[in-house]
Write an enzyme that holds these catalytic residues in place. Structure first.
Site: not given
Ligand code: PXP
Length: 238
Positions: A7, A9-10, A18, A43, A45, A49-50, A70, A100-101, A151, A190-191, A212-213
């Site tokens: 992911n 997004d970040h 900026r 994602h 949104r 935002r990103h 997403e 975040t979600t 998921e 996620h996480g 992602g993060h």
């Molecule tokens: N899966 C879904 C559905 C998410 O919304 C996200 C966060 O955007 C992720 C996975 C990835 O999560 P993380 O950035 O915490 O790894």
């Protein structure tokens, strides 16, 4: 073997801080693929935002793996998805105020809307997944609605420690048994990070992990290609 969806997004978060043109998530998707990403997740949104509309359309043209969009189950997003034709869509709940979600999609409370939504996307040859908590009721309703993919939300597992984390892991494992008996393809995410991913990657029947993060955070130290390669090696070395 479990695959890795990265992911990005970040990357777009840094650009939007900026409101400029760099860093460009489209360029970084290329590096993620070089590092071994099996798909690229973004994602889009409602508040943009990103990730921006321009990003998703450029990614669709340029990536060599698979594009996972997403999005929330809204009319606006349905129109974008049908124009974009990503390889798959993951439907997520979306609240404007969240960082975040936060939780999984409540499929049980949206059966009719989601049935039509999924059918509409599948008619355009898009695979559709539901991002849900590891709860049997949500899995059963996902099947009834017609999702072929789910998921499982690993956010709670990632936040907990010790015995509580162990119990959440058992809930995720039981959820994969149920979902697999129902014939669903199971993704998770996620996480997840370099410390907690291995126990999730070791579960049988997990098709793909979306991360992602932690990968983007590590990329600040070692570069995205390497941070993806390190994560890929953790999830494939079970
Ligand atoms: N899966 C879904 C559905 C998410 O919304 C996200 C966060 O955007 C992720 C996975 C990835 O999560 P993380 O950035 O915490 O790894």
């Amino acid at each position: 073997m479990t695959t890795l969806g990265v992911n990005i997004d970040h990357i777009a978060n840094v650009r939007q801080a900026r409101k400029t043109i760099e860093p460009d998530p489209v360029q970084f998707a290329f590096l993620a693929e070089l590092g071994g990403a099996d798909s690229i997740t973004v994602h889009l949104r409602e508040d943009r935002r990103h990730i921006q509309d321009r990003d998703v359309f450029l990614l669709k043209e340029t990536i060599k793996t698979r594009l996972n969009l997403e999005m929330a189950a809204t009319k606006e997003m349905l129109e974008i998805a049908k124009k974009l034709l990503p390889d798959y869509v993951t439907i997520v709940p979306e609240k404007r105020e969240e960082v975040t979600t936060e939780g999984g999609l409540d499929v049980k409370s949206n059966v009719n809307h989601l049935k039509n939504f999924v059918k509409n996307l599948e008619d355009s040859n898009i695979e559709v997944s539901a991002f849900i908590d590891p709860v049997s009721e949500q899995i059963n309703y996902s099947k009834e609605i017609g999702f072929k993919f789910i998921e499982l939300h690993t956010g709670k597992y990632a936040e907990l420690t010790g015995q509580d984390q162990y119990e959440e892991l058992q809930r995720i494992i039981e959820s994969t048994h149920l979902a697999s008996d129902l014939g669903l393809v199971i993704n998770a995410g996620h996480g997840l990070n370099y410390n907690n991913v291995k126990k999730i990657a070791a579960i049988n029947n997990i098709n793909e992990l979306n991360i992602g993060h932690s990968i983007v955070a590590r990329a600040l130290a070692v570069g995205l290609e390497k941070s993806v390669r390190e994560m890929k090696s953790l999830i494939t070395s079970n």
